[in-house]
Design a protein around this motif. Structure first.
Motif, PDB file in Angstrom:
ATOM      1  N   LEU A  56      36.811  29.861  38.085  1.00  0.00           N
ATOM      2  CA  LEU A  56      35.832  30.879  37.727  1.00  0.00           C
ATOM      3  C   LEU A  56      35.760  31.924  38.832  1.00  0.00           C
ATOM      4  CD1 LEU A  56      32.839  28.632  36.534  1.00  0.00           C
ATOM      5  CD2 LEU A  56      34.891  29.301  35.265  1.00  0.00           C
ATOM      6  N   ILE A  57      35.814  33.200  38.466  1.00  0.00           N
ATOM      7  CA  ILE A  57      35.607  34.282  39.432  1.00  0.00           C
ATOM      8  C   ILE A  57      34.109  34.591  39.435  1.00  0.00           C
ATOM      9  CG2 ILE A  57      36.308  36.580  40.185  1.00  0.00           C
ATOM     10  CD1 ILE A  57      38.638  34.622  39.906  1.00  0.00           C
ATOM     11  N   LEU A  58      33.417  34.217  40.514  1.00  0.00           N
ATOM     12  CA  LEU A  58      31.969  34.389  40.584  1.00  0.00           C
ATOM     13  C   LEU A  58      31.572  35.791  41.017  1.00  0.00           C
ATOM     14  CD1 LEU A  58      30.902  31.052  42.328  1.00  0.00           C
ATOM     15  CD2 LEU A  58      31.075  31.536  39.886  1.00  0.00           C
ATOM     16  N   LYS A  59      32.292  36.350  41.984  1.00  0.00           N
ATOM     17  CA  LYS A  59      31.981  37.671  42.516  1.00  0.00           C
ATOM     18  C   LYS A  59      33.278  38.388  42.869  1.00  0.00           C
ATOM     19  CE  LYS A  59      27.451  36.721  44.648  1.00  0.00           C
ATOM     20  NZ  LYS A  59      26.669  36.768  45.918  1.00  0.00           N
ATOM     21  N   GLY A  60      33.193  39.720  42.894  1.00  0.00           N
ATOM     22  CA  GLY A  60      34.315  40.520  43.368  1.00  0.00           C
ATOM     23  C   GLY A  60      35.399  40.709  42.330  1.00  0.00           C
ATOM     24  N   SER A  61      36.548  41.166  42.799  1.00  0.00           N
ATOM     25  CA  SER A  61      37.701  41.395  41.944  1.00  0.00           C
ATOM     26  C   SER A  61      38.959  41.253  42.777  1.00  0.00           C
ATOM     27  CB  SER A  61      37.638  42.795  41.302  1.00  0.00           C
ATOM     28  OG  SER A  61      37.672  43.799  42.314  1.00  0.00           O
ATOM     29  N   GLY A  62      40.079  41.209  42.111  1.00  0.00           N
ATOM     30  CA  GLY A  62      41.350  41.071  42.818  1.00  0.00           C
ATOM     31  C   GLY A  62      42.479  40.915  41.828  1.00  0.00           C
ATOM     32  N   ARG A  63      43.556  40.334  42.294  1.00  0.00           N
ATOM     33  CA  ARG A  63      44.720  40.077  41.443  1.00  0.00           C
ATOM     34  C   ARG A  63      45.054  38.587  41.510  1.00  0.00           C
ATOM     35  NH1 ARG A  63      46.220  44.858  44.040  1.00  0.00           N
ATOM     36  NH2 ARG A  63      47.529  43.733  45.524  1.00  0.00           N
ATOM     37  N   ASP A  67      52.568  32.010  37.220  1.00  0.00           N
ATOM     38  CA  ASP A  67      53.959  31.999  36.760  1.00  0.00           C
ATOM     39  C   ASP A  67      54.575  33.400  36.756  1.00  0.00           C
ATOM     40  OD1 ASP A  67      54.343  29.331  36.596  1.00  0.00           O
ATOM     41  OD2 ASP A  67      53.994  29.160  34.451  1.00  0.00           O
ATOM     42  N   LEU A  68      54.386  34.104  37.869  1.00  0.00           N
ATOM     43  CA  LEU A  68      54.990  35.405  38.149  1.00  0.00           C
ATOM     44  C   LEU A  68      54.419  36.545  37.311  1.00  0.00           C
ATOM     45  CD1 LEU A  68      58.722  34.348  38.615  1.00  0.00           C
ATOM     46  CD2 LEU A  68      56.874  34.415  40.302  1.00  0.00           C
ATOM     47  N   ARG A  69      53.375  36.299  36.533  1.00  0.00           N
ATOM     48  CA  ARG A  69      52.665  37.377  35.845  1.00  0.00           C
ATOM     49  C   ARG A  69      51.386  37.671  36.623  1.00  0.00           C
ATOM     50  NH1 ARG A  69      53.987  34.584  30.712  1.00  0.00           N
ATOM     51  NH2 ARG A  69      55.574  35.790  29.624  1.00  0.00           N
ATOM     52  N   ARG A  70      51.156  38.917  36.910  1.00  0.00           N
ATOM     53  CA  ARG A  70      50.008  39.311  37.715  1.00  0.00           C
ATOM     54  C   ARG A  70      48.916  39.878  36.822  1.00  0.00           C
ATOM     55  NH1 ARG A  70      51.201  42.819  42.910  1.00  0.00           N
ATOM     56  NH2 ARG A  70      52.085  40.815  43.495  1.00  0.00           N
ATOM     57  N   TYR A  71      47.681  39.416  37.046  1.00  0.00           N
ATOM     58  CA  TYR A  71      46.548  39.826  36.238  1.00  0.00           C
ATOM     59  C   TYR A  71      45.448  40.381  37.137  1.00  0.00           C
ATOM     60  CZ  TYR A  71      48.847  36.730  32.883  1.00  0.00           C
ATOM     61  OH  TYR A  71      49.769  36.128  32.068  1.00  0.00           O
ATOM     62  N   GLU A  72      44.772  41.436  36.659  1.00  0.00           N
ATOM     63  CA  GLU A  72      43.576  41.924  37.320  1.00  0.00           C
ATOM     64  C   GLU A  72      42.417  41.010  36.943  1.00  0.00           C
ATOM     65  OE1 GLU A  72      43.037  44.577  39.422  1.00  0.00           O
ATOM     66  OE2 GLU A  72      45.214  44.780  39.510  1.00  0.00           O
ATOM     67  N   VAL A  73      41.699  40.495  37.931  1.00  0.00           N
ATOM     68  CA  VAL A  73      40.570  39.604  37.661  1.00  0.00           C
ATOM     69  C   VAL A  73      39.314  40.166  38.293  1.00  0.00           C
ATOM     70  CG1 VAL A  73      42.013  37.540  37.482  1.00  0.00           C
ATOM     71  CG2 VAL A  73      41.061  38.177  39.706  1.00  0.00           C
ATOM     72  N   ALA A  74      38.168  39.811  37.726  1.00  0.00           N
ATOM     73  CA  ALA A  74      36.881  40.258  38.252  1.00  0.00           C
ATOM     74  C   ALA A  74      35.822  39.231  37.876  1.00  0.00           C
ATOM     75  CB  ALA A  74      36.517  41.638  37.712  1.00  0.00           C
ATOM     76  N   ALA A  75      34.633  39.403  38.449  1.00  0.00           N
ATOM     77  CA  ALA A  75      33.537  38.477  38.200  1.00  0.00           C
ATOM     78  C   ALA A  75      33.334  38.277  36.705  1.00  0.00           C
ATOM     79  CB  ALA A  75      32.260  39.006  38.841  1.00  0.00           C
ATOM     80  N   GLY A  76      33.197  37.018  36.301  1.00  0.00           N
ATOM     81  CA  GLY A  76      33.034  36.691  34.893  1.00  0.00           C
ATOM     82  C   GLY A  76      34.303  36.235  34.220  1.00  0.00           C
ATOM     83  N   PHE A  90      44.882  37.382  45.251  1.00  0.00           N
ATOM     84  CA  PHE A  90      44.705  38.391  46.280  1.00  0.00           C
ATOM     85  C   PHE A  90      43.391  39.112  46.023  1.00  0.00           C
ATOM     86  CE2 PHE A  90      49.187  37.625  45.885  1.00  0.00           C
ATOM     87  CZ  PHE A  90      49.656  37.657  47.177  1.00  0.00           C
ATOM     88  N   PRO A  91      42.312  38.684  46.679  1.00  0.00           N
ATOM     89  CA  PRO A  91      41.015  39.352  46.483  1.00  0.00           C
ATOM     90  C   PRO A  91      41.047  40.784  46.982  1.00  0.00           C
ATOM     91  CG  PRO A  91      40.758  37.210  47.544  1.00  0.00           C
ATOM     92  CD  PRO A  91      42.216  37.535  47.572  1.00  0.00           C
ATOM     93  N   GLN A  92      40.252  41.639  46.352  1.00  0.00           N
ATOM     94  CA  GLN A  92      40.100  43.007  46.827  1.00  0.00           C
ATOM     95  C   GLN A  92      39.348  42.987  48.149  1.00  0.00           C
ATOM     96  OE1 GLN A  92      39.130  45.810  43.736  1.00  0.00           O
ATOM     97  NE2 GLN A  92      37.995  47.101  45.168  1.00  0.00           N
ATOM     98  N   ALA A  93      39.812  43.760  49.108  1.00  0.00           N
ATOM     99  CA  ALA A  93      39.340  43.623  50.484  1.00  0.00           C
ATOM    100  C   ALA A  93      37.948  44.185  50.720  1.00  0.00           C
ATOM    101  CB  ALA A  93      40.326  44.308  51.439  1.00  0.00           C
ATOM    102  N   ASP A  94      37.506  45.131  49.921  1.00  0.00           N
ATOM    103  CA  ASP A  94      36.281  45.849  50.269  1.00  0.00           C
ATOM    104  C   ASP A  94      35.032  45.296  49.595  1.00  0.00           C
ATOM    105  OD1 ASP A  94      36.893  46.563  47.724  1.00  0.00           O
ATOM    106  OD2 ASP A  94      36.715  48.731  48.023  1.00  0.00           O
ATOM    107  N   GLN A  95      35.068  44.076  49.092  1.00  0.00           N
ATOM    108  CA  GLN A  95      33.892  43.506  48.464  1.00  0.00           C
ATOM    109  C   GLN A  95      33.928  41.982  48.558  1.00  0.00           C
ATOM    110  OE1 GLN A  95      33.897  43.724  44.061  1.00  0.00           O
ATOM    111  NE2 GLN A  95      35.914  44.665  44.231  1.00  0.00           N
ATOM    112  N   PRO A  96      32.751  41.324  48.545  1.00  0.00           N
ATOM    113  CA  PRO A  96      32.724  39.858  48.572  1.00  0.00           C
ATOM    114  C   PRO A  96      33.472  39.288  47.368  1.00  0.00           C
ATOM    115  CG  PRO A  96      30.543  40.758  48.974  1.00  0.00           C
ATOM    116  CD  PRO A  96      31.394  41.900  48.530  1.00  0.00           C
ATOM    117  N   TYR A  97      34.137  38.186  47.592  1.00  0.00           N
ATOM    118  CA  TYR A  97      34.939  37.554  46.542  1.00  0.00           C
ATOM    119  C   TYR A  97      34.666  36.061  46.567  1.00  0.00           C
ATOM    120  CZ  TYR A  97      39.142  36.353  43.808  1.00  0.00           C
ATOM    121  OH  TYR A  97      40.019  35.879  42.852  1.00  0.00           O
ATOM    122  N   GLN A  98      34.203  35.523  45.454  1.00  0.00           N
ATOM    123  CA  GLN A  98      33.882  34.103  45.384  1.00  0.00           C
ATOM    124  C   GLN A  98      34.500  33.483  44.143  1.00  0.00           C
ATOM    125  OE1 GLN A  98      29.712  33.274  45.598  1.00  0.00           O
ATOM    126  NE2 GLN A  98      29.427  34.292  47.567  1.00  0.00           N
TER     127      GLN A  98
END
Length: 223
Positions: A56-63, A67-76, A90-98
């Protein structure tokens, strides 16, 4: 339960204990919570051969790469990783990521390969707020019982894990977009990024750099 009470990792069944469990029944191996609030972090590409994971992505966003497919992920978002699937994040660097994750062993679901939550041709990323809220509540309960380690905590965690699996099954069955090809995966990732950054001044060139594509290829996908 307050998120601040969550810890890095709680073991439910150790590998030694799991060796004595019935091999035809899933078990909760551990639950872990990561709080990467101090700048950018990245996990190495890895896999767990005999453990499936529900993340579960609780906070933040990242990639997140599965299996070699990259997805944009975010809270929720919910990410399903089958056993043996290569993945990293790979969490986005400029925000908390949980994140909050439960690992499940001995998983054998009908009509799926061993240790699998989905068939390999289905997208592992879900954004379904109702199931996310319920999964988070179940995971937090598991974490609490695993932290307290009172007599019977493993049985409680087992029941909560089985309830989580049923929610995952319903989540997967209820999604309209089903099969994922390489082109579908790229289209979906870019579309989700545009949806989440629609207020920004986006360009084809910027999006192409973001997703490691050529501007021509990106224009072709969104023709």
């Amino acid at each position: 339960m307050r998120e601040a009470e969550l810890n890095r990792q709680r073991v439910v069944f150790t590998p030694q204990e799991a060796a004595h469990l019935p091999q035809d029944r899933p078990y909760a191996a551990y639950i872990c919570h990561y709080d990467w609030a101090e700048g950018e972090h990245a996990t190495l590409m890895h896999c767990h051969e005999r453990l499936a994971e529900v993340l579960l992505i609780l906070k933040g966003s990242g990639r997140y790469t599965v299996d070699l497919r990259r997805y944009e992920v975010a809270a929720g978002d919910v990410v399903l990783c089958s056993g043996g699937a290569l993945h990293d994040e790979f969490p986005q660097a400029d925000q908390p990521y949980q994140t909050l994750c439960v690992a499940i062993g001995n998983l054998a679901l009908a009509d799926l390969p061993p240790y699998s939550l989905l068939s390999p041709d289905r997208c592992p990323l879900f954004h379904q707020p109702e199931q996310f809220a319920d999964l988070k509540e179940l995971f937090c309960l598991m974490d609490r019982y695993a932290a307290e380690r009172e007599p019977g905590f493993q049985e409680l965690c087992q029941h909560l894990m089985l309830a989580s699996l049923e929610l995952v099954r319903r989540m997967a069955a209820g999604r309209k977009e089903d099969l994922v090809t390489r082109e579908d995966s790229t289209f979906g990732r870019v579309a989700r990024y545009i949806d989440r950054h629609y207020a920004e001044d986006l360009s084809i060139e910027q999006l192409a750099r973001q997703f490691y594509l050529s501007p021509y290829h990106l224009s072709h996908i969104f023709r």
